[in-house]
Design an enzyme around this catalytic site. Structure first.
Site, PDB file in Angstrom:
ATOM      1  N   TYR A  89      31.254  34.958  -4.154  1.00 52.06           N
ATOM      2  CA  TYR A  89      31.609  33.560  -3.956  1.00 52.06           C
ATOM      3  C   TYR A  89      33.018  33.486  -3.374  1.00 52.06           C
ATOM      4  CZ  TYR A  89      33.236  28.853  -4.626  1.00 52.06           C
ATOM      5  OH  TYR A  89      33.769  27.620  -4.377  1.00 52.06           O
ATOM      6  N   ALA A  94      31.057  43.977  -3.018  1.00 50.15           N
ATOM      7  CA  ALA A  94      29.991  43.270  -3.730  1.00 50.15           C
ATOM      8  C   ALA A  94      30.523  42.616  -5.001  1.00 50.15           C
ATOM      9  CB  ALA A  94      28.884  44.249  -4.080  1.00 50.15           C
ATOM     10  N   TYR A 109       8.090  -4.537  15.475  1.00 50.01           N
ATOM     11  CA  TYR A 109       7.823  -4.420  14.041  1.00 50.01           C
ATOM     12  C   TYR A 109       8.705  -3.312  13.450  1.00 50.01           C
ATOM     13  CZ  TYR A 109       3.350  -7.057  14.369  1.00 50.01           C
ATOM     14  OH  TYR A 109       2.380  -7.993  14.543  1.00 50.01           O
ATOM     15  N   ARG A 162       0.794  -1.228   0.000  1.00 48.57           N
ATOM     16  CA  ARG A 162       0.000   0.000   0.000  1.00 48.57           C
ATOM     17  C   ARG A 162       0.829   1.281   0.000  1.00 48.57           C
ATOM     18  NH1 ARG A 162      -3.802  -0.997   4.848  1.00 48.57           N
ATOM     19  NH2 ARG A 162      -2.279  -2.630   5.310  1.00 48.57           N
ATOM     20  N   GLU A 170      -7.583 -12.559  14.736  1.00 53.49           N
ATOM     21  CA  GLU A 170      -7.346 -11.637  13.627  1.00 53.49           C
ATOM     22  C   GLU A 170      -8.680 -11.175  13.050  1.00 53.49           C
ATOM     23  OE1 GLU A 170      -4.192 -10.379  12.565  1.00 53.49           O
ATOM     24  OE2 GLU A 170      -4.045 -11.177  14.592  1.00 53.49           O
ATOM     25  N   ALA A 221      38.221  48.362  -7.606  1.00 49.76           N
ATOM     26  CA  ALA A 221      37.008  47.707  -8.101  1.00 49.76           C
ATOM     27  C   ALA A 221      37.188  47.243  -9.535  1.00 49.76           C
ATOM     28  CB  ALA A 221      35.828  48.664  -8.002  1.00 49.76           C
ATOM     29  N   ASP A 225       8.115  -1.473  11.067  1.00 53.45           N
ATOM     30  CA  ASP A 225       7.351  -0.347  10.506  1.00 53.45           C
ATOM     31  C   ASP A 225       6.576   0.419  11.576  1.00 53.45           C
ATOM     32  OD1 ASP A 225       5.474  -2.282  11.067  1.00 53.45           O
ATOM     33  OD2 ASP A 225       4.712  -2.477   9.019  1.00 53.45           O
TER      34      ASP A 225
END
Ligand code: UD1
Ligand code: CA
Length: 456
Positions: A365, A379, A100, A15, A152, A422, A102
């Site tokens: 960067y 910048a 279990y 499922r 069950e 710059a 799960d």
């Protein structure tokens, strides 16, 4: 006392509608099976057996660092059949705990209580009160309340279906008893399966008590069968994480919009976390830290008095005391910021150390770089650290000022208190205290005529 924990994880999980075996689906970025494994590994003197089947090799390989025995169940013929696969690895004097793979949110206190209910003439069973018991095995008791058996759903009579006490599947019992009853299991039932639950009726027949404990909530014992249940348990888990943080003094602007997929290994006081923040892996967060909205922090150390503004991604980084990061900043692995560093918007830092009081405020960067203290990086500065094959380092010494829109082509060193004009492309070391710039000469052409559009 020695414990053997058997984790049943062979079920198919149809499922889920997934190529991935069910137990590898995740809650808080950790597989269901790992949740159960980590819980059981907290029990002392415990040996863990995992019964795997469907997608077995993948499960085994993905979780290969588990300290457990993997036992294959080739065909899934029922929970009893699954436990039979490990019977010869169970010692008679062990207390055996069945879990279990799960059911991810089970608590340690619960299984400890269960183990303590096991005795020479008694077994222990975890049950759950259910509003809607559909799908669960029902606990059948006599008028005095003693457990008689588990039936069950598919085998239940109309009356038995009305019982609202369900079987969680989790039980504990003596190894010798389990082995004896396992060998007597049949599959003469509606599903033609070997039911582990039949052990209960056998115990009763042998004159045993069935000691029960009722789970705190349905969620604690809920097994994941489909993605709805997976998302439900994710929210249950996250709610508990948020509440835990708030109890420790963290302000969450909206507890339902904070996700912890990992752990906070160290937590300071007066931390304020805005909405949609995700913590992953192991983080350490200091005192008076503010974290802005939509931020992801993974495997990082955030020192005291740090402010992280909105929309940052911080991974495997260290942010020093009093620093300010963001908005929209990305700290990649091995970004190390000392105290009072400012990292601004659209700045990416990778494998670089930035010393006290330095600023990289806009659109830059910085990779494979050592930045001294009180450096100002203008910048649009980019360290060109990669020639397509090799990586090279950039060194920017204390007090340097890097003008905007500069490329620093590594390997290169910018000396102490140097200024870079710059728009420069710096390919050679720049001496300290001097202005270095590389810029084509600016010219103006007086005779130039702008092209004119023809009118028709
Ligand atoms: C089982 C119980 C039921 C209980 C319910 C709780 C039995 C017969 N029934 O039913 O009383 O209310 O759990 O969720 O025990 N598994 C294997 N091998 C198999 C079959 C199952 O490893 O051959 C594993 C599954 O991966 C799962 C667990 O056992 O982790 C339970 O299996 P599942 O099919 O969900 O059991 P139910 O039929 O729901
Ligand atoms: Ca189930």
């Amino acid at each position: 006392m020695k414990i053997t924990t058997v984790i049943l994880a062979a079920g198919k999980g149809t499922r889920m509608r997934s190529e991935l075996p069910k137990v590898l689906h995740k809650i808080a970025n950790k597989s269901l099976l790992q949740h159960v494994y980590e819980l059981s590994s907290q029990l002392p003197n415990n040996s863990i057996k995992i019964v795997y089947g469907h997608g077995g090799e993948l499960v085994k390989n993905t979780l290969s660092d588990f300290n457990a025995n993997w036992v294959e169940q080739k065909q899934q013929l029922g929970t009893g059949h699954a436990v039979q696969q490990v019977a010869d690895q169970i010692e008679a004097q062990d207390v055996v705990l069945i879990l279990y793979g799960d059911v991810p949110l089970l608590k340690l206190t619960t299984i400890n209580q269960l183990i303590n209910l096991v005795g020479p003439q008694s077994i222990a069973l975890l049950t759950v009160r259910l509003e809607n018991p559909t799908g669960y095995g029902r606990i059948v008791r006599d008028i005095e309340g003693n457990v008689l058996k588990i039936v069950e759903e598919k085998d239940a009579t109309a009356d038995e279906k009305l019982i609202t006490e369900g079987n969680t599947g989790i039980l504990a019992l003596q190894g010798s008893d389990l082995k004896r009853w396992l060998s007597q299991l049949g599959n003469n039932n509606a599903q033609g399966e070997y039911y582990l639950t039949d052990v209960i009726e056998m115990a009763v027949k042998d004159g045993f008590n069935v000691n029960t404990r009722v789970a705190e909530s349905e969620d604690e014992v809920l097994g994941v069968n489909n993605r709805l249940q997976l998302s439900h348990l994710e929210r249950v888990y996250q709610k508990a994480q948020s509440e835990h943080l708030m109890e420790q003094g963290v302000t969450l602007m909206d507890p339902s919009r904070f996700d912890m997929r990992g752990e906070v290994v160290q937590l300071g006081t007066d931390i304020i976390i805005d909405v949609n923040v995700i913590f992953e892996g192991n983080n350490s967060i200091g005192n008076n830290v503010k974290i802005g909205a939509n931020t992801i922090i993974k495997d990082s150390i955030i020192a005291d008095d740090v402010e992280i503004l909105a929309n940052c991604i911080i991974e495997n980084a260290i942010v020093g005391q009093g620093s300010r990061v963001g908005p929209y900043a990305r700290l990649r692995p091995e970004a190390v910021l000392a105290e009072h560093v400012h990292i601004g918007n659209f700045v990416e830092i990778k494998k670089s150390t930035i010393a006290t009081g330095s600023k990289v405020n806009h659109l830059s960067y910085i990779g494979d770089t050592t930045v001294g203290s009180k450096v100002n990086i203008g910048a649009g500065t980019i360290t060109c650290n990669y020639d397509g094959v090799n990586k090279f380092r950039t060194i920017i010494e204390d007090g340097a000022f890097i003008g905007s829109d500069t490329q620093l082509v590594a390997p290169v060193t910018i000396g102490k208190n140097a200024t870079i004009g710059a728009g420069s492309t710096i390919t050679k070391d720049s001496p300290e205290n001097q202005l270095t710039l590389s810029r084509s000469k600016q010219i103006s052409i007086a005779s130039w005529q702008r092209p004119v559009k023809k009118e028709n």
